[in-house]
Design a protein around this motif. Sequence first.
Motif, mmCIF file in Angstrom:
data_model
loop_
_atom_site.group_PDB
_atom_site.id
_atom_site.type_symbol
_atom_site.label_atom_id
_atom_site.label_comp_id
_atom_site.label_asym_id
_atom_site.label_seq_id
_atom_site.Cartn_x
_atom_site.Cartn_y
_atom_site.Cartn_z
ATOM 1 N N ILE A 156 14.847 48.014 17.647
ATOM 2 C CA ILE A 156 14.455 48.215 19.052
ATOM 3 C C ILE A 156 14.915 49.598 19.511
ATOM 4 C CG2 ILE A 156 14.601 47.261 21.406
ATOM 5 C CD1 ILE A 156 13.692 45.099 19.587
ATOM 6 N N GLY A 157 13.996 50.353 20.123
ATOM 7 C CA GLY A 157 14.350 51.671 20.664
ATOM 8 C C GLY A 157 14.163 51.705 22.172
ATOM 9 N N ASN A 158 14.775 52.699 22.824
ATOM 10 C CA ASN A 158 14.548 52.872 24.269
ATOM 11 C C ASN A 158 13.462 53.924 24.498
ATOM 12 O OD1 ASN A 158 15.756 55.332 23.882
ATOM 13 N ND2 ASN A 158 17.708 54.779 24.850
ATOM 14 N N GLU A 159 13.226 54.280 25.773
ATOM 15 C CA GLU A 159 12.132 55.221 26.064
ATOM 16 C C GLU A 159 12.410 56.618 25.510
ATOM 17 O OE1 GLU A 159 15.105 55.118 29.072
ATOM 18 O OE2 GLU A 159 13.905 53.461 28.304
ATOM 19 N N LYS A 160 13.691 56.925 25.186
ATOM 20 C CA LYS A 160 14.007 58.246 24.601
ATOM 21 C C LYS A 160 13.887 58.224 23.079
ATOM 22 C CE LYS A 160 17.663 59.094 27.881
ATOM 23 N NZ LYS A 160 19.110 59.055 27.844
ATOM 24 N N GLY A 161 13.518 57.075 22.543
ATOM 25 C CA GLY A 161 13.381 56.980 21.079
ATOM 26 C C GLY A 161 14.705 56.727 20.381
ATOM 27 N N GLU A 162 15.738 56.337 21.144
ATOM 28 C CA GLU A 162 17.043 56.054 20.517
ATOM 29 C C GLU A 162 17.123 54.576 20.160
ATOM 30 O OE1 GLU A 162 19.476 59.195 23.360
ATOM 31 O OE2 GLU A 162 19.208 57.102 23.964
ATOM 32 N N VAL A 163 17.818 54.279 19.080
ATOM 33 C CA VAL A 163 18.001 52.886 18.673
ATOM 34 C C VAL A 163 18.958 52.205 19.651
ATOM 35 C CG1 VAL A 163 18.984 51.392 16.876
ATOM 36 C CG2 VAL A 163 17.565 53.351 16.231
ATOM 37 N N VAL A 164 18.569 51.006 20.126
ATOM 38 C CA VAL A 164 19.484 50.268 21.012
ATOM 39 C C VAL A 164 19.813 48.885 20.458
ATOM 40 C CG1 VAL A 164 18.867 51.485 23.135
ATOM 41 C CG2 VAL A 164 17.559 49.470 22.464
ATOM 42 N N GLY A 165 19.077 48.454 19.441
ATOM 43 C CA GLY A 165 19.388 47.127 18.901
ATOM 44 C C GLY A 165 18.535 46.785 17.691
ATOM 45 N N LEU A 166 18.936 45.701 17.048
ATOM 46 C CA LEU A 166 18.198 45.209 15.891
ATOM 47 C C LEU A 166 17.801 43.766 16.194
ATOM 48 C CD1 LEU A 166 17.416 45.961 12.956
ATOM 49 C CD2 LEU A 166 19.583 44.957 12.233
ATOM 50 N N LYS A 167 16.474 43.550 16.257
ATOM 51 C CA LYS A 167 16.013 42.179 16.527
ATOM 52 C C LYS A 167 16.038 41.401 15.212
ATOM 53 C CE LYS A 167 12.298 39.728 18.798
ATOM 54 N NZ LYS A 167 10.948 39.822 19.304
ATOM 55 N N CYS A 168 16.662 40.224 15.256
ATOM 56 C CA CYS A 168 16.841 39.447 14.026
ATOM 57 C C CYS A 168 16.397 38.008 14.241
ATOM 58 C CB CYS A 168 18.325 39.414 13.627
ATOM 59 S SG CYS A 168 19.009 41.033 13.318
ATOM 60 N N ILE A 169 16.255 37.309 13.134
ATOM 61 C CA ILE A 169 15.977 35.863 13.209
ATOM 62 C C ILE A 169 16.930 35.160 12.233
ATOM 63 C CG2 ILE A 169 14.090 35.967 11.470
ATOM 64 C CD1 ILE A 169 12.638 33.842 13.307
ATOM 65 N N LYS A 170 17.383 33.972 12.620
ATOM 66 C CA LYS A 170 18.304 33.231 11.733
ATOM 67 C C LYS A 170 17.511 32.657 10.553
ATOM 68 C CE LYS A 170 22.183 32.552 12.246
ATOM 69 N NZ LYS A 170 23.251 33.489 11.738
ATOM 70 N N MET A 171 18.180 32.500 9.443
ATOM 71 C CA MET A 171 17.539 31.963 8.243
ATOM 72 C C MET A 171 18.301 30.724 7.773
ATOM 73 S SD MET A 171 15.288 34.363 7.790
ATOM 74 C CE MET A 171 14.634 34.449 6.146
ATOM 75 N N GLU A 172 17.608 29.900 6.959
ATOM 76 C CA GLU A 172 18.343 28.852 6.240
ATOM 77 C C GLU A 172 17.892 28.882 4.790
ATOM 78 O OE1 GLU A 172 17.561 25.036 7.947
ATOM 79 O OE2 GLU A 172 15.394 25.332 7.930
ATOM 80 N N LEU A 173 18.770 28.402 3.919
ATOM 81 C CA LEU A 173 18.413 28.434 2.500
ATOM 82 C C LEU A 173 17.807 27.099 2.096
ATOM 83 C CD1 LEU A 173 21.403 30.244 0.738
ATOM 84 C CD2 LEU A 173 19.201 31.186 1.415
ATOM 85 N N VAL A 174 16.691 27.165 1.375
ATOM 86 C CA VAL A 174 16.094 25.924 0.856
ATOM 87 C C VAL A 174 16.060 26.032 -0.671
ATOM 88 C CG1 VAL A 174 14.686 25.514 2.924
ATOM 89 C CG2 VAL A 174 13.723 26.810 1.048
ATOM 90 N N PRO A 175 16.202 24.889 -1.373
ATOM 91 C CA PRO A 175 16.227 24.960 -2.838
ATOM 92 C C PRO A 175 14.919 25.527 -3.387
ATOM 93 C CG PRO A 175 16.845 22.772 -2.050
ATOM 94 C CD PRO A 175 16.356 23.523 -0.861
ATOM 95 N N ASP A 176 15.022 26.293 -4.451
ATOM 96 C CA ASP A 176 13.834 26.844 -5.100
ATOM 97 C C ASP A 176 13.268 25.780 -6.044
ATOM 98 O OD1 ASP A 176 11.937 28.675 -6.036
ATOM 99 O OD2 ASP A 176 13.228 29.178 -7.732
ATOM 100 N N GLU A 177 11.972 25.490 -5.885
ATOM 101 C CA GLU A 177 11.366 24.425 -6.714
ATOM 102 C C GLU A 177 11.433 24.738 -8.204
ATOM 103 O OE1 GLU A 177 7.518 24.305 -4.981
ATOM 104 O OE2 GLU A 177 8.319 23.423 -3.134
ATOM 105 N N LYS A 178 11.432 26.036 -8.523
ATOM 106 C CA LYS A 178 11.466 26.413 -9.953
ATOM 107 C C LYS A 178 12.892 26.513 -10.488
ATOM 108 C CE LYS A 178 7.193 28.973 -9.480
ATOM 109 N NZ LYS A 178 6.791 30.232 -8.900
#
Length: 281
Positions: A156-178
């Motif tokens: 995420i940047g502001n109107e001056k093009g400076e970084v103000v944050g990192l938008k994230c999403i939570k994850m969970e681990l699921v078993p791999d079928e293989k």
Amino acid sequence: REVLDWEISLIEKLGVEIKTGIKVGKDISLNELRKQFDAVFIGVGSGRGKKMGIPGEDLKSVYTAISFLMKANVDYVDDMLAPDVDIELPRNKKVAVIGGGFTAADCMYTSIRLGNETHLVYRRTRDTSSARQEEWDHLAEEGAILHWLTQPIEVIGNEKGEVVGLKCIKMELVPDEKGGRPKPVEVPGSEHIIECDAVIMAVGQGDNPLAYKDVEGLNIDKWNNLSTVDKKFRTNVEGIFAGGDVVNGGDTVVVAIRHGRDAAESIHEYLMTKEWKYGEE
Ligand SMILES: Cc1cc2nc3c(=O)[nH]c(=O)nc-3n(C[C@H](O)[C@H](O)[C@H](O)COP(=O)(O)OP(=O)(O)OC[C@H]3O[C@@H](n4cnc5c(N)ncnc54)[C@H](O)[C@@H]3O)c2cc1C
């Protein structure tokens, strides 16, 4: 660094002429080198810094790990090794480092020592990260803030093009079928923002085939590396040998050194016999 200088001086004493500041593929071609030398060894690594491909990553204070570490260590970023050369090191700011391997850990230590409040953002858990577990203990001791099971989706940047944050999403681990490593999947509705002024992406390095991409007939794999060398580090083109990360896509220093030593024996054998037996023992 003193040890490195000493080791390089030993190599020079053996009579090796070292020419620095030359980019093969730009300042001189590999074909030109082949005309001047009976054998050529390619050890150019596979270390070009890369980003993730998320929105906002072209903002000014979003760096590849390679750029950040080069700038902090030698105050110079080579355009051959990273796309973002013109960078200013963050000091006494808030920094988010993305990744869960040794490169991410190196960036974390470096950032903390520049005085930054430093956050690690990684989509898997600590146990399933690829760095040694002690790294995370050491980093926590140094004040790192560790966000596990967290995937960045936008800078995420502001109107001056400076970084103000990192938008994230939570994850969970699921078993791999293989039966492989558990897979991280997004938890719907868990988007959140980690405030920061700079972002460092330590999400693996990309290929750097500048040195050898123009050699006619040379087998280059789908990752643009030279993994098709044989056991004696011969490529399929007579007189060209390769070893280290450019062959295995990224491993460790000791493996690269072993490749170099074994390739040197193989080069010696070739120079003595002038027989090119690609693929044979
Ligand atoms: C941040 C980071 C941390 C790491 N930490 C560890 C660790 O703790 N322990 C460990 O064992 N391994 C570690 N590794 C991996 C290790 O650095 C590599 O496996 C090893 O350096 C590979 O050696 P190499 O000689 O094949 O390539 P490199 O060390 O990458 O050397 C390649 C050289 O070729 C030069 N070059 C590239 N293209 C050209 C060209 N066209 N013309 C001329 N020169 C060129 C580059 O500038 C570079 O100097 C780490 C890697 C990274 C990125």
